[in-house]
Design a protein around this motif. Structure first.
Motif, short mmCIF file in Angstrom:
data_model
loop_
_atom_site.label_atom_id
_atom_site.label_comp_id
_atom_site.label_asym_id
_atom_site.label_seq_id
_atom_site.Cartn_x
_atom_site.Cartn_y
_atom_site.Cartn_z
N ALA A 41 0.82 -1.21 0.00
CA ALA A 41 0.00 0.00 0.00
C ALA A 41 0.86 1.26 0.00
CB ALA A 41 -0.93 -0.01 1.22
N ARG A 42 2.00 1.22 0.70
CA ARG A 42 2.89 2.38 0.71
C ARG A 42 3.46 2.65 -0.68
NH1 ARG A 42 4.60 0.49 5.89
NH2 ARG A 42 6.29 -0.71 4.90
N VAL A 43 3.75 1.61 -1.42
CA VAL A 43 4.27 1.80 -2.78
C VAL A 43 3.21 2.47 -3.66
CG1 VAL A 43 5.04 0.60 -4.86
CG2 VAL A 43 5.93 -0.09 -2.64
N ALA A 44 1.99 2.00 -3.57
CA ALA A 44 0.91 2.60 -4.38
C ALA A 44 0.69 4.07 -4.00
CB ALA A 44 -0.37 1.79 -4.19
N SER A 45 0.71 4.36 -2.70
CA SER A 45 0.53 5.74 -2.25
C SER A 45 1.68 6.63 -2.69
CB SER A 45 0.40 5.77 -0.72
OG SER A 45 0.33 7.10 -0.24
N ALA A 46 2.92 6.12 -2.59
CA ALA A 46 4.08 6.91 -2.99
C ALA A 46 4.06 7.22 -4.48
CB ALA A 46 5.37 6.18 -2.62
N ARG A 47 3.62 6.27 -5.28
CA ARG A 47 3.54 6.51 -6.73
C ARG A 47 2.49 7.57 -7.05
NH1 ARG A 47 4.05 0.13 -8.53
NH2 ARG A 47 6.35 0.09 -8.66
N ALA A 48 1.37 7.54 -6.34
CA ALA A 48 0.35 8.56 -6.57
C ALA A 48 0.86 9.94 -6.15
CB ALA A 48 -0.91 8.20 -5.78
N GLN A 49 1.58 10.01 -5.03
CA GLN A 49 2.13 11.29 -4.60
C GLN A 49 3.19 11.79 -5.57
OE1 GLN A 49 3.33 11.39 -0.42
NE2 GLN A 49 1.88 9.76 0.04
N LEU A 50 3.96 10.89 -6.15
CA LEU A 50 4.97 11.31 -7.13
C LEU A 50 4.31 11.91 -8.36
CD1 LEU A 50 7.82 11.44 -8.28
CD2 LEU A 50 7.56 9.06 -9.01
N SER A 51 3.24 11.30 -8.82
CA SER A 51 2.56 11.83 -10.00
C SER A 51 2.04 13.24 -9.73
CB SER A 51 1.39 10.90 -10.38
OG SER A 51 0.67 11.43 -11.47
N ALA A 52 1.45 13.45 -8.55
CA ALA A 52 0.94 14.79 -8.22
C ALA A 52 2.08 15.78 -8.04
CB ALA A 52 0.10 14.70 -6.95
N ALA A 53 3.16 15.37 -7.40
CA ALA A 53 4.28 16.28 -7.16
C ALA A 53 4.96 16.68 -8.47
CB ALA A 53 5.29 15.62 -6.23
N GLU A 54 5.11 15.76 -9.41
CA GLU A 54 5.72 16.11 -10.70
C GLU A 54 4.82 17.06 -11.49
OE1 GLU A 54 6.45 12.32 -12.45
OE2 GLU A 54 8.50 12.19 -11.65
N ARG A 55 3.51 16.85 -11.41
CA ARG A 55 2.59 17.76 -12.10
C ARG A 55 2.67 19.17 -11.48
NH1 ARG A 55 -1.29 14.80 -11.67
NH2 ARG A 55 -2.48 15.71 -9.94
N ARG A 56 2.75 19.22 -10.14
CA ARG A 56 2.86 20.52 -9.48
C ARG A 56 4.18 21.20 -9.82
NH1 ARG A 56 4.23 21.80 -3.18
NH2 ARG A 56 4.06 24.08 -3.35
N ALA A 57 5.28 20.42 -9.86
CA ALA A 57 6.58 21.00 -10.19
C ALA A 57 6.60 21.57 -11.60
CB ALA A 57 7.67 19.95 -10.02
N GLN A 58 5.96 20.87 -12.53
CA GLN A 58 5.90 21.38 -13.90
C GLN A 58 5.13 22.69 -13.97
OE1 GLN A 58 4.14 18.65 -16.65
NE2 GLN A 58 4.42 19.97 -18.43
N SER A 83 11.89 -0.39 -1.81
CA SER A 83 12.91 -1.08 -1.01
C SER A 83 12.30 -1.69 0.25
CB SER A 83 14.01 -0.09 -0.64
OG SER A 83 15.08 -0.74 0.02
N GLN A 84 11.39 -0.97 0.91
CA GLN A 84 10.71 -1.51 2.09
C GLN A 84 9.81 -2.69 1.73
OE1 GLN A 84 8.70 1.86 3.77
NE2 GLN A 84 10.57 2.78 4.58
N TRP A 85 9.21 -2.64 0.55
CA TRP A 85 8.38 -3.77 0.12
C TRP A 85 9.24 -5.01 -0.10
CZ3 TRP A 85 4.97 -3.99 -4.94
CH2 TRP A 85 4.06 -5.05 -4.81
N ARG A 86 10.39 -4.82 -0.73
CA ARG A 86 11.31 -5.93 -0.92
C ARG A 86 11.79 -6.47 0.44
NH1 ARG A 86 13.52 -6.77 -5.87
NH2 ARG A 86 15.40 -7.60 -4.88
N GLN A 87 12.00 -5.56 1.37
CA GLN A 87 12.40 -6.01 2.72
C GLN A 87 11.29 -6.83 3.36
OE1 GLN A 87 15.29 -5.52 4.28
NE2 GLN A 87 14.70 -6.34 6.29
#
Length: 425
Positions: A348-365, A414-418
């Motif tokens: 779940a953390r991986v899915a949430s982090a990917r969603a946050q990355l998409s929003a952050a990159e859009r905001r940065a642009q 990395s945490q998911w792999r752990q």
């Protein structure tokens, strides 16, 4: 007034030049020191080679192999040589003499040899699973320190860029102040922004040095020295597909606990048949005479020694082994639930982090485009300096959040792999 403005302008330009030179020197230093910065996998391999478990692994394997060989032997203990010499020299001295030479051979109890072999096999398997579990524990500590270092690198890089941009803006304000387009208050605001950016950079570099030191501790000296070391680029671990995730039974921590439970059960089973000490078969040859001058008469003695039962001592040992086996079996069920919950939370953390990355990159642009618009309008005199500084700060924050979001995605993978029990790759 004009002379003072010219002096202020020259001072701002000199300050900007010094800032730029210091930035270039720091980047050159970073390139030199960061060229040899290891990857996460390399840091893990170097750190594991110096762990106590890795150093003692060969000896533990030798001990397990020796125990297997002992369980396959013909006797539970080595045979013993017995010697006996009897004479009457100290009392009658009539020449009576008896010499006995023999061997004592310990015997396996019923079922003891097979259960000793099962215990030896379980302990051999336990050596390997114990090593994998130790590797995973060390990988967890190293991963945490590694991604904290990466976060600190992002913060330091963002602070460095913000300070450089603030210096360029202050230099532009100084030129326009010299030309009479802006007031001295604007120069003070620009210089204040530079000072704030320098302070933020100093804090970020201090945090980076602390994170690098923690990484060196976690990697047993395999990580870069100091806070200026920068890797060539972010190298996240390979992502894991949810469908290809391994079963909990393959998790090193679960396997280690399972092997420990097997060892405890085998020890309890072995203790159940060791109700007494091992019996001994004795074979002896005797030469004796009764009087001096007589011939020695040979004889053969065959004996069997059977100890009594262990009583309360045997009961205590057996009960202790059974209690440990029961405790480990119960702990095994709890460990399975913990690992499953940890894996689900990591996914779940991986899915949430990917969603946050998409929003952050859009905001940065969007922030970068807005920064370009307001920079142009500021140069044309259509936007005041406070608005320009605010837009610059928003753009810098958006870039920082986008970079941090990329780190968080890599750290979440990395945490998911752990959680899945996978070692660094």
């Amino acid at each position: 007034m004009h002379r003072r403005r010219r002096r202020v302008g020259r001072l701002a330009l000199a300050l900007a030049g010094l800032v730029g030179a210091a930035s270039a020197f720091a980047q050159a230093q970073n390139a030199e020191t960061g060229a040899a910065a290891p990857t996460l996998k390399q840091a893990f391999e170097a750190a594991w080679s110096r762990q106590p478990e890795a150093v003692a692994l060969r000896l533990r394997r030798d001990a397990a192999q020796a125990q297997q060989q002992a369980a396959q032997a013909w006797t539970p203990e080595p045979t013993a040589l017995t010697l006996s010499n009897k004479t009457d020299r100290l009392n009658r001295n009539l020449g009576a003499h008896e010499l006995e030479v023999g061997v004592a051979i310990p015997l396996w109890l019923p079922g003891e040899r097979a259960r000793s072999g099962a215990l030896a096999e379980a302990e051999t398997s336990g050596v390997e699973s114990r090593v994998l579990a130790a590797q995973l524990r060390m990988a967890g500590v190293l991963r945490e320190a590694w991604w904290q270092w990466q976060r600190a690198l992002v913060e330091a890089g963002s602070a460095r860029d913000q300070r450089a941009n603030a210096g360029l803006l202050a230099a532009d304000v100084a030129k326009r102040l010299k030309a009479g387009d802006l007031a001295r208050a604007d120069q003070h605001q620009a210089d204040g922004a530079v000072a704030a950016a320098e302070s933020a950079e100093a804090r970020a570099m201090a945090a980076l040095a602390g994170a690098a030191q923690q990484l060196r501790i976690a990697s047993v000296g395999a990580a870069p020295r100091g806070g200026n070391a920068t890797p060539a680029g972010l190298e996240p671990e390979p992502p894991v597909d949810a469908a290809s995730a391994r079963d909990v039974a393959m998790h090193p921590a679960f396997r280690d606990l399972q092997d420990r439970a097997t060892v405890a059960e085998s020890a309890a089973a072995l203790g159940a048949v060791r109700t007494r000490a091992n019996p001994e078969l004795t074979l002896a040859a005797t030469r004796e005479r009764d009087l001096r001058g007589e011939r020695y008469e040979p004889s053969i003695t065959l004996g069997l020694r059977i100890p009594f039962g262990g009583g309360s001592r045997h009961t205590a040992r057996t009960a202790s082994a059974q209690a440990e086996a029961t405790e480990l079996q119960t702990q095994l069920l709890l460990e399975r639930e913990r690992i499953e919950a940890e894996q689900e939370a990591a996914r779940a953390r991986v899915a949430s982090a990917r969603a946050q990355l998409s929003a952050a990159e859009r905001r940065a642009q969007l922030a970068s485009e807005s920064r370009g618009f307001f920079d142009k309008s500021f140069r044309l005199g259509e936007t005041d300096l406070p608005t320009r500084l605010r837009i610059e700060a928003e753009a810098a924050e958006a870039r920082r959040q986008a970079a941090s979001a990329r780190i968080e995605v890599a750290a979440a993978i990395s945490q998911w792999r752990q959680a899945l029990g996978l070692l660094p790759e």
